[in-house]
Write a protein that holds these residues in place. Structure first.
Motif, mmCIF file in Angstrom:
data_model
loop_
_atom_site.group_PDB
_atom_site.id
_atom_site.type_symbol
_atom_site.label_atom_id
_atom_site.label_comp_id
_atom_site.label_asym_id
_atom_site.label_seq_id
_atom_site.Cartn_x
_atom_site.Cartn_y
_atom_site.Cartn_z
ATOM 1 N N GLN A 99 0.827 -1.207 0.000
ATOM 2 C CA GLN A 99 0.000 0.000 0.000
ATOM 3 C C GLN A 99 0.862 1.257 0.000
ATOM 4 O O GLN A 99 0.526 2.249 -0.651
ATOM 5 N N THR A 100 2.003 1.218 0.681
ATOM 6 C CA THR A 100 2.913 2.359 0.685
ATOM 7 C C THR A 100 3.474 2.610 -0.710
ATOM 8 O O THR A 100 3.568 3.752 -1.158
ATOM 9 N N VAL A 101 3.838 1.549 -1.411
ATOM 10 C CA VAL A 101 4.336 1.690 -2.788
ATOM 11 C C VAL A 101 3.254 2.325 -3.663
ATOM 12 O O VAL A 101 3.534 3.238 -4.448
ATOM 13 N N ILE A 102 2.047 1.863 -3.522
ATOM 14 C CA ILE A 102 0.933 2.390 -4.314
ATOM 15 C C ILE A 102 0.715 3.864 -4.006
ATOM 16 O O ILE A 102 0.599 4.694 -4.916
ATOM 17 N N ASP A 103 0.659 4.211 -2.717
ATOM 18 C CA ASP A 103 0.451 5.607 -2.314
ATOM 19 C C ASP A 103 1.574 6.505 -2.812
ATOM 20 O O ASP A 103 1.328 7.620 -3.301
ATOM 21 N N ALA A 104 2.804 6.036 -2.691
ATOM 22 C CA ALA A 104 3.947 6.835 -3.135
ATOM 23 C C ALA A 104 3.887 7.075 -4.634
ATOM 24 O O ALA A 104 4.090 8.204 -5.104
ATOM 25 N N ASN A 105 3.591 6.054 -5.388
ATOM 26 C CA ASN A 105 3.551 6.215 -6.838
ATOM 27 C C ASN A 105 2.375 7.072 -7.293
ATOM 28 O O ASN A 105 2.484 7.773 -8.294
ATOM 29 N N LYS A 106 1.272 7.047 -6.552
ATOM 30 C CA LYS A 106 0.162 7.949 -6.864
ATOM 31 C C LYS A 106 0.568 9.400 -6.653
ATOM 32 O O LYS A 106 0.053 10.298 -7.299
ATOM 33 N N ASN A 123 3.463 10.482 -7.332
ATOM 34 C CA ASN A 123 4.611 10.670 -8.218
ATOM 35 C C ASN A 123 5.942 10.610 -7.477
ATOM 36 O O ASN A 123 6.903 11.273 -7.846
ATOM 37 N N VAL A 124 5.977 9.843 -6.399
ATOM 38 C CA VAL A 124 7.218 9.577 -5.677
ATOM 39 C C VAL A 124 7.633 8.173 -6.076
ATOM 40 O O VAL A 124 6.918 7.213 -5.821
ATOM 41 N N LYS A 125 8.749 8.072 -6.755
ATOM 42 C CA LYS A 125 9.210 6.772 -7.221
ATOM 43 C C LYS A 125 9.702 5.949 -6.036
ATOM 44 O O LYS A 125 10.680 6.289 -5.387
ATOM 45 N N LEU A 126 8.976 4.890 -5.756
ATOM 46 C CA LEU A 126 9.324 3.996 -4.667
ATOM 47 C C LEU A 126 8.966 2.587 -5.120
ATOM 48 O O LEU A 126 7.801 2.303 -5.373
ATOM 49 N N ASP A 127 9.980 1.743 -5.254
ATOM 50 C CA ASP A 127 9.665 0.363 -5.642
ATOM 51 C C ASP A 127 9.509 -0.496 -4.392
ATOM 52 O O ASP A 127 9.773 -0.057 -3.272
ATOM 53 N N ALA A 147 13.322 -1.440 8.417
ATOM 54 C CA ALA A 147 14.078 -0.500 9.249
ATOM 55 C C ALA A 147 13.227 -0.013 10.410
ATOM 56 O O ALA A 147 13.737 0.466 11.408
ATOM 57 N N GLY A 148 11.916 -0.114 10.258
ATOM 58 C CA GLY A 148 11.013 0.304 11.329
ATOM 59 C C GLY A 148 9.789 0.967 10.761
ATOM 60 O O GLY A 148 9.840 1.593 9.704
ATOM 61 N N ASP A 149 8.693 0.797 11.466
ATOM 62 C CA ASP A 149 7.429 1.370 11.007
ATOM 63 C C ASP A 149 7.494 2.885 10.868
ATOM 64 O O ASP A 149 6.827 3.467 10.032
ATOM 65 N N VAL A 159 6.784 7.627 7.552
ATOM 66 C CA VAL A 159 7.296 8.890 7.001
ATOM 67 C C VAL A 159 7.135 8.894 5.491
ATOM 68 O O VAL A 159 6.639 9.855 4.894
ATOM 69 N N ALA A 160 7.530 7.807 4.834
ATOM 70 C CA ALA A 160 7.403 7.716 3.377
ATOM 71 C C ALA A 160 5.938 7.810 2.962
ATOM 72 O O ALA A 160 5.592 8.489 1.996
ATOM 73 N N LYS A 161 5.069 7.148 3.692
ATOM 74 C CA LYS A 161 3.647 7.158 3.368
ATOM 75 C C LYS A 161 3.058 8.560 3.561
ATOM 76 O O LYS A 161 2.274 9.030 2.737
ATOM 77 N N ASN A 162 3.442 9.227 4.635
ATOM 78 C CA ASN A 162 2.925 10.582 4.887
ATOM 79 C C ASN A 162 3.412 11.578 3.849
ATOM 80 O O ASN A 162 2.669 12.471 3.436
ATOM 81 N N ILE A 163 4.651 11.436 3.412
ATOM 82 C CA ILE A 163 5.169 12.308 2.348
ATOM 83 C C ILE A 163 4.351 12.103 1.079
ATOM 84 O O ILE A 163 3.950 13.062 0.416
ATOM 85 N N ALA A 164 4.086 10.858 0.750
ATOM 86 C CA ALA A 164 3.303 10.560 -0.451
ATOM 87 C C ALA A 164 1.904 11.136 -0.338
ATOM 88 O O ALA A 164 1.401 11.760 -1.279
ATOM 89 N N LYS A 165 1.248 10.971 0.802
ATOM 90 C CA LYS A 165 -0.109 11.504 0.989
ATOM 91 C C LYS A 165 -0.117 13.022 0.907
ATOM 92 O O LYS A 165 -1.008 13.620 0.309
#
Length: 138
Positions: free
Chosen positions: A94-101, A103-107, A117-119, A124-130
């Motif tokens: 879901q994080t990959v999907i959110d990031a790519n929506k 336009n943050v390239k995250l595979d 590495a930790g939740d 953080v990555a998910k919040n940046i994408a949102k």
């Protein structure tokens, strides 16, 4: 007399073992049919292997279907490996999907590393994408 008793005990023990194995294989068969219905090409024996490794088959299939339906397919091998490494497979997909929506390239491999590495890192990555999605829509 004693031999007949031992034969009955052995027969009952074998019947119980066969029943337990049959129930496990039936559960795998149900997951295999479900995977085929979802157009996931996976062999029955692979699912048996996953079951033996105590990998939740339904979770892996769900994550694969979700990633594929959102245009970011993740191979079953990667999903299973991430689970075995202690990762949260559905959350990572879901994080990959959110990031790519956003336009943050995250595979998936990068997201999996963040997850392991930790939740906090994954959040953080998910919040940046949102946040980036919200900024684009305002």
């Amino acid at each position: 007399m004693e031999v007949q008793y031992i034969n009955k005990v052995v027969f009952i023990a074998i019947a119980i073992i066969i029943s337990i194995i049959s129930m496990g294989l039936l559960q795998v068969f149900i997951q295999w049919v479900r995977a085929l219905h979802s157009n996931v090409n996976v062999s029955y024996f692979r699912l048996v292997g996953m079951r033996l490794r105590k990998v939740p088959i339904q979770t892996i299939i769900d994550a694969h279907v979700l990633s594929r339906s959102e245009g970011h397919p993740v191979e079953l091998d990667l999903l299973e490996a991430h689970y075995l490494a202690g990762g949260n497979v559905l959350h990572t997909v879901q994080t990959v999907i959110d990031a790519n929506k956003a336009n943050v390239k995250l595979d998936f491999k990068e997201a999996a590393a963040l997850d392991l590495a930790g939740d906090q890192m994954l959040e953080v990555a998910k919040n940046i994408a949102k946040r980036q999605v919200l900024e684009r829509h305002h």
